[in-house]
Design a protein around this motif. Structure first.
Motif, PDB file in Angstrom:
ATOM      1  N   UNK A 236       0.833  -1.205   0.000  1.00 19.95           N
ATOM      2  CA  UNK A 236       0.000   0.000   0.000  1.00 19.95           C
ATOM      3  C   UNK A 236       0.869   1.257   0.000  1.00 19.95           C
ATOM      4  N   UNK A 237       1.941   1.248   0.836  1.00 18.24           N
ATOM      5  CA  UNK A 237       2.828   2.414   0.867  1.00 18.24           C
ATOM      6  C   UNK A 237       3.576   2.564  -0.453  1.00 18.24           C
ATOM      7  N   UNK A 238       3.945   1.429  -1.051  1.00 19.38           N
ATOM      8  CA  UNK A 238       4.630   1.476  -2.343  1.00 19.38           C
ATOM      9  C   UNK A 238       3.729   2.126  -3.399  1.00 19.38           C
ATOM     10  N   UNK A 239       2.462   1.761  -3.387  1.00 17.23           N
ATOM     11  CA  UNK A 239       1.519   2.337  -4.356  1.00 17.23           C
ATOM     12  C   UNK A 239       1.299   3.821  -4.098  1.00 17.23           C
ATOM     13  N   UNK A 240       1.272   4.225  -2.816  1.00 18.83           N
ATOM     14  CA  UNK A 240       1.110   5.638  -2.482  1.00 18.83           C
ATOM     15  C   UNK A 240       2.303   6.456  -2.983  1.00 18.83           C
ATOM     16  N   UNK A 241       3.514   5.895  -2.791  1.00 16.18           N
ATOM     17  CA  UNK A 241       4.709   6.594  -3.252  1.00 16.18           C
ATOM     18  C   UNK A 241       4.695   6.726  -4.767  1.00 16.18           C
ATOM     19  N   UNK A 242       4.253   5.667  -5.450  1.00 13.99           N
ATOM     20  CA  UNK A 242       4.191   5.693  -6.908  1.00 13.99           C
ATOM     21  C   UNK A 242       3.231   6.781  -7.388  1.00 13.99           C
ATOM     22  N   UNK A 243       2.078   6.900  -6.721  1.00 16.30           N
ATOM     23  CA  UNK A 243       1.116   7.942  -7.076  1.00 16.30           C
ATOM     24  C   UNK A 243       1.684   9.334  -6.788  1.00 16.30           C
ATOM     25  N   UNK A 244       2.491   9.425  -5.725  1.00 15.38           N
ATOM     26  CA  UNK A 244       3.136  10.689  -5.386  1.00 15.38           C
ATOM     27  C   UNK A 244       4.057  11.126  -6.529  1.00 15.38           C
TER      28      UNK A 244
END
Length: 375
Positions: A236-244
């Motif tokens: 989930x954090x990886x996906x958030x960083x990617x969206x960032x």
């Protein structure tokens, strides 16, 4: 007729308060770290509160910022007359990984994980760990909201694209469902679990053979059971960083030198960023060789030198003319490499930074690089 690229307006990016993240990327040895530091200093001198996250372990970067060392905690470099501030930090890959464990586990579970040999191998040698931890640290800095501009110097690697793939790769590896697969006796028990770990995780086989089979399995079970609860949110954090990275407040700056391999890597990177819908600001071409006497061509300079040498006159003048001819030939080669890039990517803004006579070793040097970037 050569195509002229649009100009990258660095100051417009730094002055835009909506720009919160700048990612400097490119192949190794092209000056990403110095570019990132120079952008950070110029941003601070234009009133921004900036932090530079670098992965370069070279002490000279810390020294150029007036610090004895850089570590995993942002340190203040300078305050400026414009009210800005510059902080800098150097990514400590293993320490960042340890911090994640400590933040998401109770003390006893954290101790079990941190002392486990599988974790120690993972946190220091798993392919992509450094790239992932750079993105993890970026996420931490952004969530803290202490800085209005974060500048990331991406890790040197065989491929300049590794850091884009690392969150997905490491997130997939540590995904809760994958860990449950390892702990399910019916599916991956006994030696099959060890075989899967050894083949899929890239751990050093020589170190594994020194352990007894039973001890390996015991360590494996301890490792995955301890991680099961801790890393549920990793993907989930990886996906958030990617969206960032895809957000409008992010600007990617590709850094290259005017050499064939570096420019090809830059072109490949530009294309990949477009595929991933990530906002590209433009290309910085470092170490460009220019001549103040550009009106004197290499051919004319060489001909004049030959004429003087034939007469046996003005040897020093002839030598200077030959040096100039060599520089003009180098500039022409560099120009052709840049033209190839611009022909393929005519809309990408470009700024050139002339080759410096010496390495940057203080804030004045970084300030000069920033001035050249903005000119």
């Amino acid at each position: 007729m050569s195509r002229k690229a649009p100009v990258l307006d660095v100051d417009a990016i730094l002055d835009d308060r909506n720009t919160r993240i700048i990612v400097c990327c490119g192949s190794g040895g092209v000056g990403k770290t110095t570019t990132a530091a120079a952008l950070g200093l110029r941003a601070a001198e234009r009133g921004r509160c900036a932090v530079v996250l670098t992965v370069d372990p070279a002490r000279r970067l810390a020294q150029s910022m007036g610090l004895t060392e850089l570590d995993n905690t942002p340190r203040k470099v300078t305050e400026t007359e414009a009210g800005g501030q510059l902080f800098a930090m150097m990514l400590d890959m293993k320490r960042t990984f340890d911090e994640i464990i400590e933040a998401h586990a109770d003390p006893e579970r954290a101790r079990q994980i941190l002392t486990n040999p599988f974790y120690q191998s993972l946190s220091s040698s798993f392919a992509g760990t450094q790239e992932y931890m750079a993105m993890e640290k970026l996420g931490q800095l952004r969530r803290s909201d202490e800085w209005d501009l974060i500048i990331v110097d991406t890790p040197p690697s065989r491929s300049a694209l590794d850091f884009l793939d690392a969150p997905e790769r490491l997130g997939r590896f540590l995904d809760g469902r994958f860990i449950k697969l390892l702990t399910a006796p019916a599916k991956a028990g006994g030696r099959s679990a060890f075989k899967l770990l050894n083949a899929g995780f890239g751990l050093v086989a020589g170190a594994m053979t020194k352990l007894l089979g039973a001890q390996v399995i015991k360590d494996l079970q301890t490792f995955v059971s301890a991680l099961d609860a801790v890393f549920g949110g990793f993907r989930q954090r990886a996906e958030m960083t990617y969206k960032l990275l895809q957000a409008s407040g992010t600007a990617f700056v590709v850094v290259a030198v005017p050499e064939r391999d570096a420019m090809r890597e830059a072109a490949y990177f530009v294309e990949r960023l477009a595929e991933e819908r990530m906002p590209l600001a433009g290309l910085v071409v470092n170490r460009v060789h220019l001549s103040p006497a550009s009106g004197l061509t290499a051919a004319r300079s060489t001909a004049a030198a030959e004429e003087l040498e034939t007469r046996g006159e003005h040897e020093l003048t002839a030598a200077v003319l030959r040096l100039h001819a060599g520089r003009m030939q180098l500039a022409a080669r560099e120009g052709r490499e840049q033209e190839h890039f611009t022909s393929a990517h005519p809309t990408v803004p470009v700024v050139q930074v002339p080759a410096m006579s010496q390495d940057v070793h203080d804030l004045d040097g970084l300030r000069e690089i920033g001035r050249l970037l903005a000119s």
